[in-house]
Design a protein around this motif. Sequence first.
Motif, PDB file in Angstrom:
ATOM      1  N   GLY B  98       0.818  -1.216   0.000  1.00  0.00           N
ATOM      2  CA  GLY B  98       0.000   0.000   0.000  1.00  0.00           C
ATOM      3  C   GLY B  98       0.846   1.259   0.000  1.00  0.00           C
ATOM      4  O   GLY B  98       0.525   2.230  -0.697  1.00  0.00           O
ATOM      5  N   HIS B 101       2.140   3.078  -3.072  1.00  0.00           N
ATOM      6  CA  HIS B 101       1.210   3.950  -3.802  1.00  0.00           C
ATOM      7  C   HIS B 101       1.148   5.358  -3.211  1.00  0.00           C
ATOM      8  O   HIS B 101       0.431   6.208  -3.734  1.00  0.00           O
ATOM      9  N   VAL B 102       1.845   5.603  -2.113  1.00  0.00           N
ATOM     10  CA  VAL B 102       1.790   6.930  -1.480  1.00  0.00           C
ATOM     11  C   VAL B 102       2.693   7.886  -2.261  1.00  0.00           C
ATOM     12  O   VAL B 102       3.920   7.757  -2.238  1.00  0.00           O
ATOM     13  N   GLU B 125      -3.743   6.405   1.361  1.00  0.00           N
ATOM     14  CA  GLU B 125      -3.574   4.974   1.561  1.00  0.00           C
ATOM     15  C   GLU B 125      -3.389   4.606   3.036  1.00  0.00           C
ATOM     16  O   GLU B 125      -3.909   3.580   3.502  1.00  0.00           O
ATOM     17  N   PHE B 184      -4.273  -5.299  -2.090  1.00  0.00           N
ATOM     18  CA  PHE B 184      -4.370  -3.841  -2.120  1.00  0.00           C
ATOM     19  C   PHE B 184      -4.612  -3.401  -3.553  1.00  0.00           C
ATOM     20  O   PHE B 184      -3.851  -3.766  -4.445  1.00  0.00           O
ATOM     21  N   GLU B 186      -6.037   0.023  -6.039  1.00  0.00           N
ATOM     22  CA  GLU B 186      -6.617   1.354  -6.129  1.00  0.00           C
ATOM     23  C   GLU B 186      -6.663   1.802  -7.578  1.00  0.00           C
ATOM     24  O   GLU B 186      -5.876   1.337  -8.413  1.00  0.00           O
ATOM     25  N   ALA B 195      -5.888   8.235  -4.629  1.00  0.00           N
ATOM     26  CA  ALA B 195      -6.799   7.294  -5.273  1.00  0.00           C
ATOM     27  C   ALA B 195      -8.162   7.929  -5.478  1.00  0.00           C
ATOM     28  O   ALA B 195      -8.636   8.694  -4.636  1.00  0.00           O
ATOM     29  N   GLY B 198     -10.091   3.085  -3.547  1.00  0.00           N
ATOM     30  CA  GLY B 198      -9.174   1.976  -3.335  1.00  0.00           C
ATOM     31  C   GLY B 198      -9.718   1.002  -2.303  1.00  0.00           C
ATOM     32  O   GLY B 198     -10.693   1.303  -1.601  1.00  0.00           O
ATOM     33  N   ALA B 200      -8.233  -1.994   0.628  1.00  0.00           N
ATOM     34  CA  ALA B 200      -7.195  -2.754   1.334  1.00  0.00           C
ATOM     35  C   ALA B 200      -7.910  -3.893   2.054  1.00  0.00           C
ATOM     36  O   ALA B 200      -8.917  -3.661   2.726  1.00  0.00           O
TER      37      ALA B 200
END
Lengths: 164, 266
Positions: B98, B101-102, B125, B184, B186, B195, B198, B200
């Motif tokens: 996750g 994706h930040v 996220e 995970f 998104e 996102a 998304g 999780a």
Amino acid sequence: MADPGGEREVRLVVNGVERVAAAEPRLLLSDFLRHRLGLTGTHVGCEHGVCGACTVLLDGEPVRSCLVFAVQAEGAELRTVEGLAGEDGELGPVQRAFHEAHGMQCGFCTPGFLISLTALLEERPGASEEELVDALSGNLCRCTGYANILAAARAARDQAAERA
Amino acid sequence: MKPASFDYHAPATLAEALELLGDDAVESRVLAGGQSLVPMMNFRLAVPEALVDLRRIEELRYLRTGADGALEVGARTTQAELLRDPAVAAGWPLLHAGVTHVGHPQVRSRGTVCGSLAHHDPHGELPALALALGATITVAGPDGRRRIAAEDFFVSFYEVALESGEMVVEARFPAPPAGSGWSFREIARRHGDFALVGVACLVAPAETRLVVFGAAERPLLLADPGEVAAAVRPLDDLHASAEYRRQVAVQLAGEALAEARERAGG
């Protein structure tokens, strides 16, 4: 205690040279480099952390200098685009690859791309295609000249992998 | 595009930081990585009178496994440090996946794990990951420390269960139980953007934790993809319509649950 909102001296090392200049807390590192230290190679695009033009290496890591206050960089070691060439002015390897593959159009975003790619290749000289794209995904080219930028980045990566 | 003036403090200890934050006469904000706060200050959406920078507080700089096996992340730990740690990738693969994706590398090298939680962008996220993993957030303030479950921490857009004078000092992510699986997913306009929607998901032998984010004022913890369509309250804006976000949330939830179950071994 000194005035917490007033100017204070910020001491840091930029491209191997110790520099000291005054900054009030709200002065962004990007403006500190350009206006206080005269290092105008670091460009300022969006000033809110989207375009990546102002990317510099802070203690070895790529950061957006418009999202760091100069006072936070006290004691840090910085590298800017001015530090990529040799002392004799000869282009560094990443700069040379961009020159040879014409990895730029207007050139405004180029310093940020050079710094982001330098950070990646110093850590991972044989970076994969995915890693290359990820490392450059935070830099925008307003001319949308991405095809040549990626070609230059691949050439720089191949040369870095050979040297490693 | 320049921030307004403010007073700057960089205390060396947590106690000094709490003393500064506890001064009710001054509107202070905590500065950790600054990747959300500084853009807001550049736009003058945030105009704090003072910033309390955590950068010199060594006692908040750690990433370790506690006695109970939980991952303990101090308030100064950056997202890049978390991604570089092989123990996190091995033991908390959902968290690792996750966090990739930040933002972008230039954001993760400054941005902190705890800062993302305290900022609570519902499209972010980390709040969703904290909820899916059953994390607890430790906050410190004038009356000492308390631990808040992720379920109770995220209140609404950019609002968390912090009281005046309190700050986040640690996030604790329990070790996923043996035999659990994760997923995970998104959808964003570009990788690294916030996102649109998304999911999780953690499937453990005793419990399924399905979190949909970007679809309401806070991440939503659900037990079953069948609940998604009725539970979401998505925004309707220029990036995507509410109906599109609703459909994507339902689709991603189904895919994520199937993938997490497969990883768990069926």
